[in-house]
Design a protein around this motif. Sequence first.
Motif, PDB file in Angstrom:
ATOM      1  N   ILE A 111      28.823  62.563 102.689  1.00 28.24           N
ATOM      2  CA  ILE A 111      28.830  61.936 104.011  1.00 28.24           C
ATOM      3  C   ILE A 111      27.450  62.018 104.662  1.00 28.24           C
ATOM      4  N   PHE A 112      26.579  62.894 104.160  1.00 32.97           N
ATOM      5  CA  PHE A 112      25.251  63.070 104.736  1.00 32.97           C
ATOM      6  C   PHE A 112      24.296  62.026 104.163  1.00 32.97           C
ATOM      7  N   ALA A 113      24.394  60.826 104.671  1.00 27.99           N
ATOM      8  CA  ALA A 113      23.534  59.714 104.278  1.00 27.99           C
ATOM      9  C   ALA A 113      23.474  58.745 105.442  1.00 27.99           C
ATOM     10  N   ASN A 114      22.467  57.872 105.428  1.00 32.36           N
ATOM     11  CA  ASN A 114      22.349  56.886 106.503  1.00 32.36           C
ATOM     12  C   ASN A 114      23.416  55.808 106.413  1.00 32.36           C
ATOM     13  N   VAL A 115      23.738  55.388 105.184  1.00 31.42           N
ATOM     14  CA  VAL A 115      24.774  54.378 104.968  1.00 31.42           C
ATOM     15  C   VAL A 115      25.755  54.939 103.944  1.00 31.42           C
ATOM     16  N   VAL A 116      27.010  55.105 104.354  1.00 35.70           N
ATOM     17  CA  VAL A 116      28.039  55.685 103.495  1.00 35.70           C
ATOM     18  C   VAL A 116      29.083  54.621 103.205  1.00 35.70           C
ATOM     19  N   LEU A 117      29.311  54.349 101.913  1.00 41.48           N
ATOM     20  CA  LEU A 117      30.380  53.442 101.510  1.00 41.48           C
ATOM     21  C   LEU A 117      31.608  54.263 101.170  1.00 41.48           C
ATOM     22  N   ALA A 118      32.664  54.124 101.968  1.00 43.52           N
ATOM     23  CA  ALA A 118      33.931  54.792 101.708  1.00 43.52           C
ATOM     24  C   ALA A 118      34.852  53.788 101.029  1.00 43.52           C
ATOM     25  N   ASP A 119      34.864  53.810  99.702  1.00 47.64           N
ATOM     26  CA  ASP A 119      35.561  52.788  98.937  1.00 47.64           C
ATOM     27  C   ASP A 119      37.048  53.079  98.851  1.00 47.64           C
ATOM     28  N   GLU A 120      37.852  52.073  99.214  1.00 49.59           N
ATOM     29  CA  GLU A 120      39.314  52.175  99.190  1.00 49.59           C
ATOM     30  C   GLU A 120      39.792  53.392  99.978  1.00 49.59           C
ATOM     31  N   ILE A 121      39.430  53.410 101.243  1.00 51.00           N
ATOM     32  CA  ILE A 121      39.734  54.547 102.112  1.00 51.00           C
ATOM     33  C   ILE A 121      41.230  54.789 102.227  1.00 51.00           C
ATOM     34  N   ASN A 122      42.037  53.738 102.075  1.00 50.87           N
ATOM     35  CA  ASN A 122      43.481  53.908 102.239  1.00 50.87           C
ATOM     36  C   ASN A 122      44.148  54.540 101.016  1.00 50.87           C
ATOM     37  N   ARG A 123      43.388  54.883  99.982  1.00 51.23           N
ATOM     38  CA  ARG A 123      43.971  55.573  98.829  1.00 51.23           C
ATOM     39  C   ARG A 123      43.938  57.087  98.987  1.00 51.23           C
ATOM     40  N   ALA A 124      43.185  57.581  99.949  1.00 52.07           N
ATOM     41  CA  ALA A 124      43.128  59.029 100.161  1.00 52.07           C
ATOM     42  C   ALA A 124      44.248  59.478 101.083  1.00 52.07           C
ATOM     43  N   SER A 125      44.524  60.774 101.065  1.00 50.08           N
ATOM     44  CA  SER A 125      45.573  61.328 101.917  1.00 50.08           C
ATOM     45  C   SER A 125      45.143  61.245 103.381  1.00 50.08           C
ATOM     46  N   PRO A 126      46.102  61.251 104.300  1.00 49.20           N
ATOM     47  CA  PRO A 126      45.755  61.223 105.727  1.00 49.20           C
ATOM     48  C   PRO A 126      44.812  62.351 106.138  1.00 49.20           C
ATOM     49  N   LYS A 127      44.926  63.523 105.528  1.00 49.23           N
ATOM     50  CA  LYS A 127      44.054  64.641 105.871  1.00 49.23           C
ATOM     51  C   LYS A 127      42.603  64.327 105.532  1.00 49.23           C
ATOM     52  N   THR A 128      42.375  63.731 104.367  1.00 49.19           N
ATOM     53  CA  THR A 128      41.018  63.370 103.962  1.00 49.19           C
ATOM     54  C   THR A 128      40.501  62.208 104.802  1.00 49.19           C
ATOM     55  N   GLN A 129      41.364  61.244 105.096  1.00 47.76           N
ATOM     56  CA  GLN A 129      40.965  60.149 105.985  1.00 47.76           C
ATOM     57  C   GLN A 129      40.512  60.697 107.330  1.00 47.76           C
ATOM     58  N   SER A 130      41.246  61.656 107.854  1.00 46.96           N
ATOM     59  CA  SER A 130      40.910  62.226 109.158  1.00 46.96           C
ATOM     60  C   SER A 130      39.552  62.928 109.127  1.00 46.96           C
ATOM     61  N   ALA A 131      39.237  63.573 108.012  1.00 46.78           N
ATOM     62  CA  ALA A 131      37.944  64.244 107.899  1.00 46.78           C
ATOM     63  C   ALA A 131      36.801  63.245 108.015  1.00 46.78           C
ATOM     64  N   LEU A 132      36.951  62.099 107.358  1.00 47.26           N
ATOM     65  CA  LEU A 132      35.919  61.070 107.437  1.00 47.26           C
ATOM     66  C   LEU A 132      35.834  60.495 108.840  1.00 47.26           C
ATOM     67  N   LEU A 133      36.989  60.180 109.425  1.00 42.58           N
ATOM     68  CA  LEU A 133      36.989  59.530 110.726  1.00 42.58           C
ATOM     69  C   LEU A 133      36.505  60.468 111.825  1.00 42.58           C
ATOM     70  N   GLU A 134      36.676  61.779 111.633  1.00 48.86           N
ATOM     71  CA  GLU A 134      36.121  62.732 112.592  1.00 48.86           C
ATOM     72  C   GLU A 134      34.602  62.695 112.576  1.00 48.86           C
ATOM     73  N   VAL A 135      34.022  62.619 111.386  1.00 44.84           N
ATOM     74  CA  VAL A 135      32.561  62.524 111.283  1.00 44.84           C
ATOM     75  C   VAL A 135      32.060  61.232 111.922  1.00 44.84           C
ATOM     76  N   MET A 136      32.803  60.140 111.717  1.00 42.30           N
ATOM     77  CA  MET A 136      32.418  58.862 112.306  1.00 42.30           C
ATOM     78  C   MET A 136      32.334  58.949 113.820  1.00 42.30           C
ATOM     79  N   GLU A 137      33.248  59.679 114.423  1.00 44.81           N
ATOM     80  CA  GLU A 137      33.302  59.773 115.877  1.00 44.81           C
ATOM     81  C   GLU A 137      32.302  60.795 116.416  1.00 44.81           C
ATOM     82  N   GLU A 138      32.255  61.970 115.792  1.00 46.77           N
ATOM     83  CA  GLU A 138      31.460  63.074 116.322  1.00 46.77           C
ATOM     84  C   GLU A 138      30.021  63.099 115.793  1.00 46.77           C
ATOM     85  N   ARG A 139      29.773  62.397 114.686  1.00 48.15           N
ATOM     86  CA  ARG A 139      28.447  62.389 114.052  1.00 48.15           C
ATOM     87  C   ARG A 139      28.014  63.791 113.615  1.00 48.15           C
ATOM     88  N   GLN A 140      28.992  64.628 113.308  1.00 45.81           N
ATOM     89  CA  GLN A 140      28.695  65.953 112.789  1.00 45.81           C
ATOM     90  C   GLN A 140      29.880  66.474 111.997  1.00 45.81           C
TER      91      GLN A 140
END
Length: 325
Positions: A111-140
């Motif tokens: 996730i530590f990159a300027n441009v992150v491609l999250a491919d087929e995000i809906n294949r991961a569990s809700p817990k993993t999706q939440s981890a990504l979306l938290e970074v998107m919102e908080e930028r940390q």
Amino acid sequence: MTTEPQTPLTDERARWAGEALRTAADAVEQAIQGKRRVIELVLATSMAGGHVLLEDVPGTGKTALARSLAQVIQGTSSRIQFTPDLLPGDVTGITVYDQKQGVFEFHAGPIFANVVLADEINRASPKTQSALLEVMEERQVTVDGQSHPVGSPFMVIATQNPVEQAGTYRLPEAQLDRFMIKTSIGYPDGAAMMRILQRGADPEIEPVVNTGTLLQMQEFARSVHVSPLIADYVTRLVEATRRASEVRLGASVRGALSLVRMASAWALANARAYVTPDDVRDLALPVLSHRLVLEPEAEFDGVTAEQVIGQVLLDVDVPRENGTE
């Protein structure tokens, strides 16, 4: 968080930013043939500091788009293939104990990159999706009580396959709302396909700006003038989505803010220091459609969120004055 610009945006700066974005779009178009509007939408989203959700079938150039964008801005890129067994730590990183030093060290994830491609995000569990979306919102990222900023600029381009839904976890509405726009690349037309076959699908992209330039453009986008007439127009559009009979849940406050931010970046991309009603109308569909939840009866009748947005744009009166007022 970056501070607000101290000086107003001048026409000269707006022209400079518009020319820089056109040059960047020209470079990305070498890899993504015949998809100029999608490229411009993604670049404008990067200027607005947002994230993109691409709903597309495999093989349409999603990875090439993310990689080309990173090359154009001289930034870093990463690709995360989401699968059911992917863990949150596989995205954000983990803390590992160093026996020699006797300390815990943080090992950063992709996730530590300027441009992150999250491919087929809906294949991961809700817990993993939440981890990504938290970074998107908080930028940390917060691991073991320690916060680690992901840096700036930072942009996530997530993808969903609209065809294969078996074994997927649908993104909840609250998480969909985190994406500034939703769009698709689609297949190229015949002429673009010929150019791809003749030149190859993975050309070398030369950088035309850098991350510092993009950050400056983001600062300029925040100072684009949004008149009270434009703010009122956006308010009426959003409220109309909530009143539509086919809609169970209309556009959120975050959706209205995203529409204003995208319209500001779109105006800057067109070398203007002010937003016009046409900017809002051009962006209403990619910014608002994925935020609507339709009534089950409407979905059964074949109504789409795109159709609802189209009708709202017809029903809501457009301000007669432009955004300079």
